[in-house]
Design an enzyme around this catalytic site. Sequence first.
Site, short mmCIF file in Angstrom:
data_model
loop_
_atom_site.label_atom_id
_atom_site.label_comp_id
_atom_site.label_asym_id
_atom_site.label_seq_id
_atom_site.Cartn_x
_atom_site.Cartn_y
_atom_site.Cartn_z
N ASP A 23 0.80 -1.14 0.02
CA ASP A 23 -0.10 0.00 -0.04
C ASP A 23 0.93 1.39 0.14
O ASP A 23 0.72 2.06 -0.84
CB ASP A 23 -1.03 -0.01 1.27
CG ASP A 23 -1.98 1.14 1.02
OD1 ASP A 23 -2.53 1.49 0.05
OD2 ASP A 23 -1.88 1.90 2.17
N ILE A 79 -9.98 -4.31 -6.83
CA ILE A 79 -9.69 -5.44 -7.30
C ILE A 79 -10.69 -6.38 -6.74
O ILE A 79 -11.08 -6.45 -5.81
CB ILE A 79 -8.33 -5.82 -6.83
CG1 ILE A 79 -6.98 -5.10 -7.71
CG2 ILE A 79 -8.12 -7.68 -7.35
CD1 ILE A 79 -7.31 -5.30 -9.27
N GLN A 109 -9.95 11.36 5.64
CA GLN A 109 -8.63 11.21 6.34
C GLN A 109 -7.88 12.66 6.31
O GLN A 109 -6.99 12.79 6.67
CB GLN A 109 -7.91 10.29 5.50
CG GLN A 109 -8.41 8.77 5.60
CD GLN A 109 -7.62 8.04 4.67
OE1 GLN A 109 -6.43 7.64 4.63
NE2 GLN A 109 -8.43 7.26 3.88
N CYS A 153 -14.84 4.41 3.81
CA CYS A 153 -16.20 4.43 3.32
C CYS A 153 -16.43 3.01 2.45
O CYS A 153 -15.58 2.64 1.76
CB CYS A 153 -16.82 5.50 2.38
SG CYS A 153 -18.26 5.47 1.55
N ARG A 186 -2.43 10.11 24.14
CA ARG A 186 -2.10 8.58 24.86
C ARG A 186 -3.14 7.93 24.62
O ARG A 186 -3.21 6.64 24.45
CB ARG A 186 -1.64 9.05 26.29
CG ARG A 186 -1.17 7.53 27.01
CD ARG A 186 -0.68 7.76 28.35
NE ARG A 186 -0.25 6.55 28.85
CZ ARG A 186 0.14 6.55 30.27
NH1 ARG A 186 0.37 7.44 30.99
NH2 ARG A 186 0.37 5.30 30.59
N LYS A 231 -5.55 11.70 15.46
CA LYS A 231 -6.91 11.85 16.11
C LYS A 231 -7.72 12.89 15.52
O LYS A 231 -8.93 12.60 15.47
CB LYS A 231 -6.60 11.85 17.59
CG LYS A 231 -6.18 13.22 18.07
CD LYS A 231 -6.09 13.34 19.52
CE LYS A 231 -5.58 14.53 20.17
NZ LYS A 231 -5.81 14.75 21.54
#
Length: 383
Positions: A134, A158, A220, A240, A281, A297
């Site tokens: 990736d 794929i 993202q 998604c 943390r 985050k």
Amino acid sequence: MRTAELKQELIDYSKKIGIDKIGFTTADVFGELRERLRRQQELNYQSGFEKGSIEERTEPVRLLPEAQSIISIAIAYPSRMKDAPRSTKEERRGIFARASWGIDYHVVMKERLEKLAAFIMEKIPDAKNKVMVDTGELSDRAVAERAGIGFSGKNTSIITPEFGSFVYLGELITNIPFIPDDPIEDSCGECTKCMDACPTGALIQGGQLNAQRCIAFLTQTKDFLPDEFRTKIGNRVYGCDTCQQVCPRNKGIDFHTTPEFEPEHDIAKPRLRPMLKMSNREFKETFGHISGSWRGKKPLQRNALIGLGHYKDKTAVKEMITVMQDDPRPVIRGTAAWSLGKIGTDEAFEAIQAALETEQDEQVLFEMRKGLDFKEGQEMMKK
């Protein structure tokens, strides 16, 4: 050792170490992909997460000068969660895409590929190998397609005959000239279900994706999410699955061949409210082992705020007000204000109005005003 014998031994060995499918192809230039990537670049359809130049992504010898072959592998992952927790009015939950269930697939796939490389080195000590999953320069999908793992569907995934598109991909470039496998014929036909179902119209045409509109990409990003996508994201915290879920080739597909990929209920479908105030943390301890944590985050907290707005979760208002007032990150404060407006309680509107008096960041102020616009919308509907 003859390469035909080594190829069969690798196929047999791959089954023993948890690889669901393996294919072999040449290390020739990916000419068609090169032209497609150039076109994507011209249209600004790329995500920006791509690694390497177009030449590095399409010419294996740039990555391993001695390259003769590429070994492609696929491991299936689950499409269904047994006894999945339900989202309730008291406890709203988000959802991670299936590709982020269980342990980070990069770790698992790399470990399997390194075992293959070690197996090759036992047989041929002077062999040259390079493992990628990736984040490498090569396109996992282009390699898998040419190696006969599956065909590239209109949803750009794929699609394998055995496991549908719910597979992780990785490859090993080697200097051993293995006999290549034949590609699989495209079976999408006239079907356009994935294109029709895409919430944002990111699938421009069969096999062409505008990553800038893809929800998997948008979840993202770290900046404010554009308005047009906020109503589309729903309760998605990361990724998604829509274009895979509607694919007829995935009907009835649900494989649990790899224990590492089994979903943890409270991770794959996390409670949204606790995500808002997580320390670094706490975030790492909770989500650090899954692939969906790679961007940190901030994007996930932003998405959690949008999810709470999507649900109009009145029970989260007090916590969201605190986030709007105290969080040091403008994107999080602004998104909290917008979502509070979408929830639309008197308490939420009053808090936004009060925060306007002290907020200094122009983008956050803009989001606060948009949050207050929901109040005007409510009043117009009453009339």
